[in-house]
Design a protein around this motif. Structure first.
Motif, PDB file in Angstrom:
ATOM      1  N   GLU A   5       5.041  22.634 -16.271  1.00 26.29           N
ATOM      2  CA  GLU A   5       4.275  21.436 -15.978  1.00 26.29           C
ATOM      3  C   GLU A   5       3.157  21.351 -16.992  1.00 26.29           C
ATOM      4  O   GLU A   5       2.522  22.357 -17.312  1.00 26.29           O
ATOM      5  CB  GLU A   5       3.686  21.515 -14.564  1.00 26.29           C
ATOM      6  N   SER A   6       2.934  20.134 -17.492  1.00 19.96           N
ATOM      7  CA  SER A   6       1.883  19.930 -18.495  1.00 19.96           C
ATOM      8  C   SER A   6       2.018  20.914 -19.645  1.00 19.96           C
ATOM      9  O   SER A   6       1.030  21.522 -20.085  1.00 19.96           O
ATOM     10  CB  SER A   6       0.499  20.045 -17.847  1.00 19.96           C
ATOM     11  N   SER A  16       8.079  17.147 -24.186  1.00 17.47           N
ATOM     12  CA  SER A  16       6.978  17.180 -23.229  1.00 17.47           C
ATOM     13  C   SER A  16       7.567  17.408 -21.843  1.00 17.47           C
ATOM     14  O   SER A  16       8.424  16.658 -21.401  1.00 17.47           O
ATOM     15  CB  SER A  16       6.220  15.847 -23.273  1.00 17.47           C
ATOM     16  N   ASP A  68       6.400  17.092 -18.844  1.00 21.41           N
ATOM     17  CA  ASP A  68       6.064  16.184 -17.742  1.00 21.41           C
ATOM     18  C   ASP A  68       6.905  14.914 -17.751  1.00 21.41           C
ATOM     19  O   ASP A  68       7.376  14.480 -16.697  1.00 21.41           O
ATOM     20  CB  ASP A  68       4.584  15.822 -17.793  1.00 21.41           C
ATOM     21  N   ASP A  69       7.102  14.323 -18.925  1.00 17.77           N
ATOM     22  CA  ASP A  69       7.818  13.053 -18.969  1.00 17.77           C
ATOM     23  C   ASP A  69       9.133  13.115 -19.736  1.00 17.77           C
ATOM     24  O   ASP A  69       9.864  12.129 -19.799  1.00 17.77           O
ATOM     25  CB  ASP A  69       6.939  11.940 -19.556  1.00 17.77           C
ATOM     26  N   MET A  91       9.683  13.208 -22.825  1.00 16.66           N
ATOM     27  CA  MET A  91       9.682  12.600 -24.158  1.00 16.66           C
ATOM     28  C   MET A  91       9.914  13.679 -25.210  1.00 16.66           C
ATOM     29  O   MET A  91       9.438  14.808 -25.080  1.00 16.66           O
ATOM     30  CB  MET A  91       8.359  11.886 -24.405  1.00 16.66           C
TER      31      MET A  91
END
Length: 128
Positions: A30-31, A52, A54-55, A57
């Motif tokens: 996470e993060s 990334s 979290d998302d 990307m």
């Protein structure tokens, strides 16, 4: 303590595929940002992909764009690098690396000096 361990290297013929995995322990994904790098004999280490957590990307170097795909399985705390259409010039030691996510991460994610945590590397050899 954050640890990263790569798996999945080996020898494959040109045109073949390999799936590398980067198992992260000591930190939930996470993060976080995870990058894949490689270093061929006599060459500098090259950033090839990043994600990334979290998302989801991602970003890719031109040398692997369209052939390699990065993905994440948060349940397994693992990031994958699917490598297709492999070429002899893909031969290298492949490393995964991690850092705590920051706002401009994707724009800088192929820069090795941004990363705090590194795996030990796994050898990929592409030859007939």
């Amino acid at each position: 303590q954050v640890q990263l361990v790569e798996h999945g290297g080996g020898q494959v013929q040109p045109g073949g595929s390999l799936l590398l995995s980067c198992v992260v322990s000591g930190w939930r994904l996470e993060s976080f940002g995870i990058g894949w790098f490689r270093q061929a004999p006599g060459k500098e280490r090259e950033g090839i992909s990043c994600i990334s957590t979290d998302d989801g990307m991602s970003n890719y170097a031109d040398s692997v764009k369209g052939r390699f795909t990065i993905s994440i399985d948060k349940a397994k705390n693992t990031v994958y690098l699917q490598m297709n259409s492999l070429k002899p010039e893909d031969t290298a030691v492949y490393y995964c690396a991690g850092l705590n996510y920051y706002r401009n991460y994707l724009a800088q994610c192929l820069m090795e000096n941004k990363y705090d945590y590194w795996g030990q590397g796994t050898q990929v050899t592409v030859s007939p």
